[in-house]
Design a protein around this motif. Structure first.
Motif, mmCIF file in Angstrom:
data_model
loop_
_atom_site.group_PDB
_atom_site.id
_atom_site.type_symbol
_atom_site.label_atom_id
_atom_site.label_comp_id
_atom_site.label_asym_id
_atom_site.label_seq_id
_atom_site.Cartn_x
_atom_site.Cartn_y
_atom_site.Cartn_z
ATOM 1 N N GLY A 17 0.786 -1.236 0.000
ATOM 2 C CA GLY A 17 0.000 0.000 0.000
ATOM 3 C C GLY A 17 0.816 1.283 0.000
ATOM 4 N N SER A 18 2.110 1.200 0.211
ATOM 5 C CA SER A 18 2.936 2.408 0.310
ATOM 6 C C SER A 18 2.953 3.179 -1.018
ATOM 7 C CB SER A 18 4.366 2.002 0.694
ATOM 8 O OG SER A 18 5.313 2.832 0.071
ATOM 9 N N ILE A 19 2.721 4.475 -0.925
ATOM 10 C CA ILE A 19 2.683 5.293 -2.155
ATOM 11 C C ILE A 19 4.045 5.282 -2.850
ATOM 12 C CG2 ILE A 19 2.995 7.452 -0.834
ATOM 13 C CD1 ILE A 19 1.402 8.874 -3.021
ATOM 14 N N CYS A 20 5.124 5.337 -2.065
ATOM 15 C CA CYS A 20 6.464 5.360 -2.669
ATOM 16 C C CYS A 20 6.748 4.035 -3.384
ATOM 17 C CB CYS A 20 7.530 5.595 -1.606
ATOM 18 S SG CYS A 20 7.277 7.102 -0.671
ATOM 19 N N CYS A 21 6.277 2.936 -2.794
ATOM 20 C CA CYS A 21 6.481 1.625 -3.434
ATOM 21 C C CYS A 21 5.645 1.533 -4.711
ATOM 22 C CB CYS A 21 6.133 0.497 -2.471
ATOM 23 S SG CYS A 21 7.262 0.421 -1.064
ATOM 24 N N GLU A 47 8.450 -3.983 10.787
ATOM 25 C CA GLU A 47 9.727 -4.587 10.371
ATOM 26 C C GLU A 47 10.749 -3.567 9.883
ATOM 27 O OE1 GLU A 47 8.623 -9.025 8.802
ATOM 28 O OE2 GLU A 47 7.973 -7.370 7.544
ATOM 29 N N GLN A 48 10.255 -2.349 9.539
ATOM 30 C CA GLN A 48 11.195 -1.336 9.046
ATOM 31 C C GLN A 48 12.215 -0.918 10.110
ATOM 32 O OE1 GLN A 48 8.104 -0.843 9.988
ATOM 33 N NE2 GLN A 48 7.462 1.289 10.058
ATOM 34 N N PHE A 49 11.884 -1.190 11.398
ATOM 35 C CA PHE A 49 12.798 -0.791 12.478
ATOM 36 C C PHE A 49 13.741 -1.916 12.890
ATOM 37 C CE2 PHE A 49 8.780 1.680 13.330
ATOM 38 C CZ PHE A 49 9.257 2.872 12.815
ATOM 39 N N ALA A 60 14.745 3.796 7.846
ATOM 40 C CA ALA A 60 13.676 2.842 8.197
ATOM 41 C C ALA A 60 12.394 3.107 7.415
ATOM 42 C CB ALA A 60 13.407 2.866 9.701
ATOM 43 N N VAL A 61 12.563 3.315 6.114
ATOM 44 C CA VAL A 61 11.397 3.507 5.244
ATOM 45 C C VAL A 61 11.500 2.573 4.036
ATOM 46 C CG1 VAL A 61 10.900 5.919 5.872
ATOM 47 C CG2 VAL A 61 12.567 5.444 4.061
ATOM 48 N N VAL A 62 10.344 2.303 3.438
ATOM 49 C CA VAL A 62 10.336 1.589 2.159
ATOM 50 C C VAL A 62 10.094 2.627 1.066
ATOM 51 C CG1 VAL A 62 9.614 -0.682 2.972
ATOM 52 C CG2 VAL A 62 7.859 1.039 2.505
ATOM 53 N N PRO A 63 10.544 2.380 -0.151
ATOM 54 C CA PRO A 63 11.226 1.187 -0.640
ATOM 55 C C PRO A 63 12.741 1.244 -0.454
ATOM 56 C CG PRO A 63 10.827 2.690 -2.457
ATOM 57 C CD PRO A 63 10.265 3.352 -1.228
ATOM 58 N N THR A 73 18.571 3.647 -1.911
ATOM 59 C CA THR A 73 17.420 4.100 -1.120
ATOM 60 C C THR A 73 16.911 5.420 -1.698
ATOM 61 O OG1 THR A 73 18.841 5.269 0.441
ATOM 62 C CG2 THR A 73 18.233 3.008 1.011
ATOM 63 N N ASP A 74 15.739 5.811 -1.247
ATOM 64 C CA ASP A 74 15.043 7.032 -1.661
ATOM 65 C C ASP A 74 14.365 6.825 -3.024
ATOM 66 O OD1 ASP A 74 14.892 10.112 -0.785
ATOM 67 O OD2 ASP A 74 14.817 9.900 -2.958
ATOM 68 N N THR A 75 13.063 6.966 -3.011
ATOM 69 C CA THR A 75 12.261 6.661 -4.204
ATOM 70 C C THR A 75 12.758 7.404 -5.446
ATOM 71 O OG1 THR A 75 10.412 6.492 -2.682
ATOM 72 C CG2 THR A 75 9.876 6.509 -5.016
ATOM 73 N N PHE A 76 13.081 8.675 -5.248
ATOM 74 C CA PHE A 76 13.524 9.498 -6.367
ATOM 75 C C PHE A 76 14.790 8.894 -7.005
ATOM 76 C CE2 PHE A 76 15.971 13.019 -8.085
ATOM 77 C CZ PHE A 76 15.029 13.723 -8.806
ATOM 78 N N ILE A 109 5.568 16.545 -5.841
ATOM 79 C CA ILE A 109 4.610 15.467 -5.540
ATOM 80 C C ILE A 109 5.043 14.752 -4.259
ATOM 81 C CG2 ILE A 109 3.744 13.209 -6.328
ATOM 82 C CD1 ILE A 109 3.905 14.350 -9.233
ATOM 83 N N MET A 110 6.336 14.482 -4.150
ATOM 84 C CA MET A 110 6.855 13.771 -2.974
ATOM 85 C C MET A 110 6.764 14.634 -1.719
ATOM 86 S SD MET A 110 7.900 10.923 -2.160
ATOM 87 C CE MET A 110 8.713 9.850 -3.313
ATOM 88 N N GLY A 111 6.803 15.946 -1.901
ATOM 89 C CA GLY A 111 6.841 16.862 -0.757
ATOM 90 C C GLY A 111 5.509 17.040 -0.047
ATOM 91 N N SER A 155 12.823 9.746 16.294
ATOM 92 C CA SER A 155 12.539 10.665 15.181
ATOM 93 C C SER A 155 11.140 10.371 14.618
ATOM 94 C CB SER A 155 13.630 10.616 14.114
ATOM 95 O OG SER A 155 13.450 9.500 13.292
ATOM 96 N N ARG A 156 10.752 9.107 14.601
ATOM 97 C CA ARG A 156 9.405 8.765 14.107
ATOM 98 C C ARG A 156 8.328 9.275 15.074
ATOM 99 N NH1 ARG A 156 9.202 5.264 9.886
ATOM 100 N NH2 ARG A 156 11.337 5.899 9.663
ATOM 101 N N ILE A 157 8.622 9.201 16.388
ATOM 102 C CA ILE A 157 7.677 9.703 17.399
ATOM 103 C C ILE A 157 7.527 11.229 17.232
ATOM 104 C CG2 ILE A 157 7.383 10.107 19.908
ATOM 105 C CD1 ILE A 157 8.694 7.235 20.256
HETATM 106 N N1 LIG Z 1 11.758 10.062 1.080
HETATM 107 C C1 LIG Z 1 11.556 8.651 1.306
HETATM 108 C C2 LIG Z 1 10.187 8.448 1.921
HETATM 109 C C3 LIG Z 1 9.827 7.018 2.085
HETATM 110 C C4 LIG Z 1 8.638 6.841 3.016
HETATM 111 O O1 LIG Z 1 8.222 7.749 3.726
HETATM 112 N N2 LIG Z 1 8.101 5.632 3.030
HETATM 113 C C5 LIG Z 1 6.984 5.336 3.899
HETATM 114 C C6 LIG Z 1 5.919 4.577 3.136
HETATM 115 S S1 LIG Z 1 5.287 5.519 1.764
HETATM 116 C C7 LIG Z 1 7.463 4.448 5.039
HETATM 117 O O2 LIG Z 1 8.262 3.561 4.830
HETATM 118 N N3 LIG Z 1 6.979 4.675 6.243
HETATM 119 C C8 LIG Z 1 7.367 3.888 7.363
HETATM 120 C C9 LIG Z 1 6.795 4.391 8.641
HETATM 121 O O3 LIG Z 1 5.905 5.238 8.608
HETATM 122 O O4 LIG Z 1 7.245 3.961 9.701
HETATM 123 C C10 LIG Z 1 11.659 7.928 0.000
HETATM 124 O O5 LIG Z 1 11.288 8.511 -1.023
HETATM 125 O O6 LIG Z 1 12.108 6.791 -0.037
#
Ligand SMILES: N[C@@H](CCC(=O)N[C@@H](CS)C(=O)NCC(=O)O)C(=O)O
Length: 260
Positions: A17-21, A47-49, A60-63, A73-76, A109-111, A155-157
């Motif tokens: 479901g991830s938009i970046c994926c 699992e990302q952590f 700790a993000v996908v993809p 790493t980084d979608t761009f 778009i990413m921003g 940082s996520r908190i």
């Molecule tokens: N700038 C990063 C952003 C990636 C991102 O934010 N991915 C989200 C899913 S769309 C994610 O993995 N989130 C994990 C979380 O919220 O803990 C990239 O483009 O790779």
């Protein structure tokens, strides 16, 4: 020189479901490159952590993409690598100027703050977003369980608290929603010049725009281009849905909204 796709092991660490994926899978599908996928559950299992994953992706993000073991790493950056490394249709405009404009469109778009777009539709009677509050509690629980993951979890908190603050201010929510709406208008203006958002052919910006429009629709903002508003965007969206890449990439624009 393009890599020999048959001999190259291409593995995408992915969440459906991830938009970046979805953007990444669209780029793969349009390029005609086959690849393997490994799901990283970024929701319940968090699992990302896990250390094996943060060793690949420190944020700790996908993809995350692995090309013969090389980690990108980084979608761009990932979608640019997909375009550059493999044979298939060129997914970037021919001129340097065109590439610059495409990159800017992709950055814009990413921003956007997709979390605010989603949860602004999910506020309770007190103006709070229960799902966001629950996710904050979940992250704090992860921190208690895994203190060694403090840096990334803190940082996520902080991001979760920031989102709660934004959601508590109607003016701020309006500003973020307005940015997304302005982007749809901008896509409409681009389509008045060329049949795709950045060129006369499909580019990486179309992968980004398609996934973003799908996300807007999922969150109830289809009104921005349906019912006569932005007819060029409406026609474009239909065309993107009809392309084989739409289903190959598993683009999600309806159903259960549970992605962050
Ligand atoms: N700038 C990063 C952003 C990636 C991102 O934010 N991915 C989200 C899913 S769309 C994610 O993995 N989130 C994990 C979380 O919220 O803990 C990239 O483009 O790779």
């Amino acid at each position: 020189m393009p890599a020999d796709v048959r001999a190259t092991k291409i593995l995408l660490y992915d969440f459906p479901g991830s938009i970046c994926c979805q953007m990444t899978r669209l780029a793969f599908a349009e390029k005609g490159v086959s690849y393997e996928r490994q799901t990283v559950d970024i929701m319940a299992a968090a699992e990302q952590f896990e250390p094996w994953y943060t060793a690949l992706n420190a944020k700790a993000v996908v993809p995350t993409l692995a090309i013969d073991g090389e980690i990108v790493t980084d979608t761009f950056r990932i979608v640019h690598r997909i375009d550059k490394d493999f044979d298939g249709p060129r997914l970037t405009p021919a001129s340097a100027e065109g590439v610059k404009a495409m990159d800017q469109m992709m950055a814009d778009i990413m921003g956007l703050h997709y979390g605010v777009l989603l949860y602004s539709r999910r506020l309770d009677a007190d103006g709070k977003a229960p799902t966001v509050i629950a996710r904050g509690e979940f992250l704090r629980e992860q921190l208690r369980k895994y203190p060694e993951r403090a840096e990334i979890l803190n940082s996520r908190i902080a991001g979760n608290e920031k989102m709660q603050k934004i959601l508590a201010q109607p003016g701020e929510v309006e500003r973020h929603v307005g940015q997304a709406r302005a982007l749809v208008s901008r896509i409409g203006r681009a389509l008045a010049k060329t049949p795709f958002v950045s060129a006369s052919h499909y580019t990486l910006a179309d992968a980004f725009a398609t996934a973003a429009l799908a996300r807007f629709r999922l969150h109830g903002f289809e009104i921005w281009w349906s019912a006569g508003a932005n007819p060029s965007v409406a026609a474009y969206y239909r065309r993107m849905q009809e392309r084989p890449s739409w289903s190959a990439a598993g683009v999600v624009d309806s159903g259960n909204e549970r992605d962050p």
